[in-house]
Scaffold this motif. Structure first.
Motif, short mmCIF file in Angstrom:
data_model
loop_
_atom_site.label_atom_id
_atom_site.label_comp_id
_atom_site.label_asym_id
_atom_site.label_seq_id
_atom_site.Cartn_x
_atom_site.Cartn_y
_atom_site.Cartn_z
N GLY A 270 0.83 -1.20 0.00
CA GLY A 270 0.00 0.00 0.00
C GLY A 270 0.86 1.25 0.00
N ALA A 309 3.27 -2.84 -9.60
CA ALA A 309 2.73 -3.90 -8.74
C ALA A 309 3.83 -4.90 -8.38
CB ALA A 309 1.58 -4.62 -9.44
N TYR A 315 -6.12 -4.57 -6.59
CA TYR A 315 -5.66 -3.34 -5.96
C TYR A 315 -6.76 -2.28 -6.04
CZ TYR A 315 -0.87 -5.21 -6.14
OH TYR A 315 0.25 -5.97 -5.97
N MET A 392 -3.36 -3.18 -1.88
CA MET A 392 -3.83 -4.48 -2.39
C MET A 392 -4.81 -5.08 -1.40
SD MET A 392 -1.62 -7.82 -3.58
CE MET A 392 -1.13 -8.29 -1.92
#
Length: 393
Positions: A270, A309, A315, A392
């Motif tokens: 995050g 990612a 996400y 996520m």
């Protein structure tokens, strides 16, 4: 004018007569010219002769003076005419200048009136602008107070969320243990069902076989339909059993991950980033958020403004854009060069805010960023107002 000239001429004549008398006597005395001798007629005749001589000289002198005076009169008349012409020209020039000055005065009066009107309009605009400035200042002060109150509420909410999350995790572990025990019992019950269902089917089949042998043809068709329904029920029972087994396996896997620490919060992904400076003329490319507040998993790059990612998953991304002054601005959340959602801040008043959120399925290495769409200029502060977040789930 003419009486003055006449008086002037008479004065000149008197002066010339005086000069002539003086000149005659001087001429007689100084030149040594002997007067013509007349016969001796006595004292009276001598006096008469002298008077005649003086009269003759005076007439000659007066004649010269009259001619000179006439020339002077002609010259004076010409001078007077020239002066009159010059005076007429000067009067006409003065009249022209006066008319010109009057026109210029009227023009200046009109310009002064226009300037007064413009000054009144400007004063009204200035008053309106001052009122607008005071209103904007009050709104800014109110926004600052609201922002401080919101920050306080956010900190309080975050602390409350952390406490609640800890309590929820504890309750979740307890519920998972209970669920595991229930699942074990359910699995045992499912195994018993697996054993009893074939026996039941076999018994029903034998009963139906005996009934088929003892009933008529009409009853045989009905029995066949019942058998088909039983087979369908059996297939659905087997499918439900498979689903139940899959759910049991998923819960067992979830319980094992929980017990082994597979969902450690420290391993989650995050970020929250923002910008601490505004840009009135920004209008192209990626929006780079240089102030990093949180970056778990190191997926966000502050130099490029791109989130990469670290692993496959689902996400959530959230963007907040604040327009500069009364501008209008639109930005997109972009996934690998494809715009997914757009945040719109319409500049109807100062510092309008646009927000939007996107839930995206990413593969490891996929890139997400905030891209300019239209409009221009964004606002921020030392505590970021324009921000970008993602995590996520």
């Amino acid at each position: 004018m003419f009486p003055l000239v006449t008086a002037f001429c008479i004065s000149i004549c008197l002066i010339n007569l005086t000069i002539a008398e003086s000149g005659i006597s001087n001429t007689t005395e100084n030149t040594g010219i002997e007067e013509p001798k007349l016969p001796q007629l006595g004292t009276d005749s001598v006096v008469l002769r002298q008077l005649l001589n003086q009269e003759t000289l005076i007439r000659m002198s007066m004649t010269k003076n009259v001619h000179a005076m006439m020339k002077d009169m002609v010259s004076l008349k010409e001078t007077v005419l020239s002066l009159q012409s010059d005076m007429s020209t000067a009067k006409q020039t003065a009249r022209d200048e006066r008319v010109k000055m009057e026109k210029e005065t009227e023009t200046l009066k009109d310009e002064i009136q226009k300037l007064k009107e413009r000054n009144e309009v400007l004063e009204k605009r200035l008053s309106a602008q001052n009122a607008t400035d005071f209103r904007i200042l009050a709104e800014l002060e109110k926004s600052s107070e609201d922002r401080k109150r919101l920050e306080k509420d956010l900190w309080t909410g975050q602390e409350k969320f952390e406490r609640n999350a800890s309590e929820i995790l504890s309750d979740l572990k307890i519920q998972i243990r209970v669920l595991s025990m229930s699942l074990m019992e359910l699995n045992k019950h499912a195994q018993e069902i697996d054993k009893t269902v074939p026996e039941l089917i076999e018994n029903k089949y034998h009963v139906l076989s005996e009934m088929i042998a003892n009933v008529s043809t009409s009853l045989l068709e009905e029995t066949n339909r019942s058998l088909s329904n039983i087979k369908t029920d059996l297939s659905e029972t087997q499918l439900d059993q498979l689903k139940l087994s899959a759910a049991v396996l998923s819960l067992e896997w979830f319980r094992n991950n929980i017990s082994s620490g597979g969902f450690d919060v420290s391993e989650r992904i995050g970020f929250t980033v923002g910008t601490t400076s505004d840009n009135r003329y920004w209008g192209s490319g990626k929006l780079v958020f240089s102030s990093v507040l949180f970056n778990q998993g190191q997926g966000y790059d502050a130099s490029s403004g791109i989130f990469t990612a670290p692993s496959d998953g689902t996400y959530v991304f959230y963007v907040t854009i604040t327009a500069y002054s009364s501008n209008t601005i639109n930005v997109d959340i972009v996934h690998d060069r494809i715009s997914k959602v757009r945040a719109h801040a319409y500049g109807s008043t100062s510092h309008q805010t646009g927000t939007n959120m996107a839930v995206l399925t990413l593969k490891r290495g996929d890139k997400v960023w905030v891209q300019f769409a239209s409009g221009g200029g964004y606002y921020s502060d030392s505590v970021p107002v324009t921000t970008f977040s993602g995590f996520m789930i």
